[in-house]
Scaffold this motif. Structure first.
Motif, PDB file in Angstrom:
ATOM      1  N   TRP A 165       0.827  -1.202   0.000  1.00 13.10           N
ATOM      2  CA  TRP A 165       0.000   0.000   0.000  1.00 13.10           C
ATOM      3  C   TRP A 165       0.862   1.252   0.000  1.00 13.10           C
ATOM      4  N   GLY A 166       1.989   1.210   0.721  1.00 10.90           N
ATOM      5  CA  GLY A 166       2.903   2.333   0.705  1.00 10.90           C
ATOM      6  C   GLY A 166       3.473   2.575  -0.679  1.00 10.90           C
ATOM      7  N   HIS A 167       3.783   1.505  -1.381  1.00  9.35           N
ATOM      8  CA  HIS A 167       4.317   1.623  -2.735  1.00  9.35           C
ATOM      9  C   HIS A 167       3.262   2.188  -3.689  1.00  9.35           C
ATOM     10  N   LEU A 168       2.048   1.680  -3.592  1.00  6.68           N
ATOM     11  CA  LEU A 168       0.968   2.184  -4.448  1.00  6.68           C
ATOM     12  C   LEU A 168       0.681   3.656  -4.181  1.00  6.68           C
ATOM     13  N   GLY A 169       0.621   4.015  -2.898  1.00  8.07           N
ATOM     14  CA  GLY A 169       0.352   5.405  -2.535  1.00  8.07           C
ATOM     15  C   GLY A 169       1.451   6.336  -2.999  1.00  8.07           C
ATOM     16  N   GLY A 170       2.706   5.889  -2.889  1.00 10.08           N
ATOM     17  CA  GLY A 170       3.812   6.704  -3.375  1.00 10.08           C
ATOM     18  C   GLY A 170       3.742   6.913  -4.873  1.00 10.08           C
ATOM     19  N   ALA A 171       3.379   5.864  -5.609  1.00  7.76           N
ATOM     20  CA  ALA A 171       3.268   5.963  -7.062  1.00  7.76           C
ATOM     21  C   ALA A 171       2.151   6.930  -7.468  1.00  7.76           C
ATOM     22  N   VAL A 172       1.018   6.848  -6.795  1.00  7.16           N
ATOM     23  CA  VAL A 172      -0.089   7.765  -7.099  1.00  7.16           C
ATOM     24  C   VAL A 172       0.323   9.205  -6.819  1.00  7.16           C
ATOM     25  N   GLY A 173       0.971   9.415  -5.675  1.00  6.84           N
ATOM     26  CA  GLY A 173       1.412  10.756  -5.329  1.00  6.84           C
ATOM     27  C   GLY A 173       2.411  11.310  -6.324  1.00  6.84           C
ATOM     28  N   GLY A 174       3.411  10.509  -6.696  1.00  8.69           N
ATOM     29  CA  GLY A 174       4.414  10.962  -7.646  1.00  8.69           C
ATOM     30  C   GLY A 174       3.836  11.261  -9.016  1.00  8.69           C
ATOM     31  N   PHE A 175       2.883  10.436  -9.453  1.00 12.06           N
ATOM     32  CA  PHE A 175       2.240  10.646 -10.753  1.00 12.06           C
ATOM     33  C   PHE A 175       1.490  11.971 -10.783  1.00 12.06           C
ATOM     34  N   LEU A 176       0.675  12.224  -9.763  1.00 16.16           N
ATOM     35  CA  LEU A 176      -0.121  13.455  -9.719  1.00 16.16           C
ATOM     36  C   LEU A 176       0.757  14.688  -9.534  1.00 16.16           C
ATOM     37  N   LEU A 177       1.787  14.565  -8.713  1.00 17.29           N
ATOM     38  CA  LEU A 177       2.676  15.708  -8.488  1.00 17.29           C
ATOM     39  C   LEU A 177       3.459  16.062  -9.743  1.00 17.29           C
ATOM     40  N   ALA A 178       3.872  15.048 -10.507  1.00 21.26           N
ATOM     41  CA  ALA A 178       4.574  15.322 -11.760  1.00 21.26           C
ATOM     42  C   ALA A 178       3.656  16.013 -12.759  1.00 21.26           C
ATOM     43  N   TYR A 179       2.374  15.649 -12.749  1.00 20.78           N
ATOM     44  CA  TYR A 179       1.404  16.346 -13.598  1.00 20.78           C
ATOM     45  C   TYR A 179       1.235  17.788 -13.152  1.00 20.78           C
ATOM     46  N   ALA A 180       1.208  18.007 -11.846  1.00 23.85           N
ATOM     47  CA  ALA A 180       1.006  19.352 -11.319  1.00 23.85           C
ATOM     48  C   ALA A 180       2.220  20.245 -11.557  1.00 23.85           C
ATOM     49  N   LEU A 181       3.432  19.689 -11.459  1.00 24.39           N
ATOM     50  CA  LEU A 181       4.657  20.486 -11.547  1.00 24.39           C
ATOM     51  C   LEU A 181       5.263  20.498 -12.941  1.00 24.39           C
ATOM     52  N   SER A 182       5.184  19.361 -13.643  1.00 30.79           N
ATOM     53  CA  SER A 182       5.690  19.211 -14.999  1.00 30.79           C
ATOM     54  C   SER A 182       7.175  19.573 -15.093  1.00 30.79           C
ATOM     55  N   LEU A 183       7.589  20.084 -16.254  1.00 33.12           N
ATOM     56  CA  LEU A 183       8.976  20.473 -16.488  1.00 33.12           C
ATOM     57  C   LEU A 183       9.111  21.995 -16.416  1.00 33.12           C
ATOM     58  N   PRO A 184      10.258  22.499 -15.979  1.00 35.68           N
ATOM     59  CA  PRO A 184      10.428  23.956 -15.867  1.00 35.68           C
ATOM     60  C   PRO A 184      10.425  24.640 -17.232  1.00 35.68           C
ATOM     61  N   SER A 185       9.840  25.839 -17.252  1.00 40.18           N
ATOM     62  CA  SER A 185       9.842  26.715 -18.441  1.00 40.18           C
ATOM     63  C   SER A 185       9.068  26.152 -19.617  1.00 40.18           C
ATOM     64  N   ILE A 186       8.216  25.166 -19.370  1.00 42.23           N
ATOM     65  CA  ILE A 186       7.391  24.601 -20.445  1.00 42.23           C
ATOM     66  C   ILE A 186       5.929  24.650 -20.013  1.00 42.23           C
ATOM     67  N   LYS A 187       5.093  25.273 -20.823  1.00 48.49           N
ATOM     68  CA  LYS A 187       3.706  25.513 -20.446  1.00 48.49           C
ATOM     69  C   LYS A 187       2.808  24.329 -20.803  1.00 48.49           C
ATOM     70  N   ARG A 188       3.165  23.184 -20.305  1.00 50.39           N
ATOM     71  CA  ARG A 188       2.364  21.976 -20.453  1.00 50.39           C
ATOM     72  C   ARG A 188       2.482  21.164 -19.181  1.00 50.39           C
ATOM     73  N   PRO A 189       1.416  20.485 -18.788  1.00 50.88           N
ATOM     74  CA  PRO A 189       0.072  20.534 -19.360  1.00 50.88           C
ATOM     75  C   PRO A 189      -0.613  21.874 -19.061  1.00 50.88           C
TER      76      PRO A 189
END
Length: 225
Positions: free
Chosen positions: A173-197
């Protein structure tokens, strides 16, 4: 799209690794990394402890490890993956993904895991790092480098979760929760200086991280309260 993969840029990864090793040495000096009293004193996670208000145990387990093999595997993975991800997303984004996905993983363990288990380790954060590559691959589908990375780390997530099902003492469950968190956070933060998503997708991803975290915390408090 310009990608960076210079190891010299991954100083946050090295700082996290040094802190993790230092904490492991402290564990050893205080009685051993497999000593329950030592682990509890330094902040290992137990559901009952969080239920009575020791909320910091959702954070401190990220830097604790149980046994030399545990820290060796997690430390090696942090160093290897961090030297790829950190130069790509930037220092503060990498730190946020690492720490917050670790917390979401521990929240999932709190909500759904074994109430009597003592949990420690950076694997919640590591799964967040793996899933961040998957998110970036989905955001930038036209980039072959990210696409191939995403496929590789998706395979790594699946293989590790399947192994979790066959091994005792592993906090799936810790592994699954970490994966969900990392996936959503990467969507929220994305890459620097790029206006996507688009901004509304980023906001939605951030809201989902908060909502899922709140749900897991309240569920854990109800189940174990």
């Amino acid at each position: 799209m310009k990608m960076f993969n210079r190891r010299s840029n991954a100083y946050v990864t090295w700082i996290l690794l040094i802190i993790t090793i230092a904490v492991f040495l402290l564990e050893t000096l205080m009685g051993g990394s497999q000593n329950i009293n030592t682990l509890m004193m330094l902040g290992a996670k137990t559901n009952n402890s969080i239920q009575i208000g020791q909320w910091w145990r959702l954070f401190t387990p990220i830097f604790l490890h149980i046994g030399i093999f545990h820290i060796f595997m997690n430390g090696f993975t942090l160093l290897y993956v961090g030297q790829i991800l950190e130069p790509m997303v930037g220092h503060w984004r990498f730190l946020v993904i690492y720490l917050l996905s670790g917390i979401t993983g521990n929240l999932a363990s709190f909500a759904f895991g074994d109430s009597n288990a003592i949990s420690a380790g950076a694997s919640t954060s590591l799964f967040g790092m793996f899933a961040a590559f998957l998110a970036l691959a989905m955001i930038y589908r036209e980039n072959r480098f990210l696409t191939e990375l995403g496929k590789s780390f998706l395979g790594l997530i699946v293989i590790n979760l399947l192994m979790d099902l066959t091994m005792s003492g592993i906090d799936i469950w810790g592994h699954l929760g970490g994966a969900v968190g990392g996936f959503l956070l990467a969507y929220a933060l994305s890459l620097p200086s790029i206006k996507r998503p688009k901004i509304y997708i980023r906001i939605l991803a951030l809201v989902l991280v908060v909502a899922v975290s709140y749900y897991m915390y309240t569920k854990g408090m109800i189940v174990y309260g």
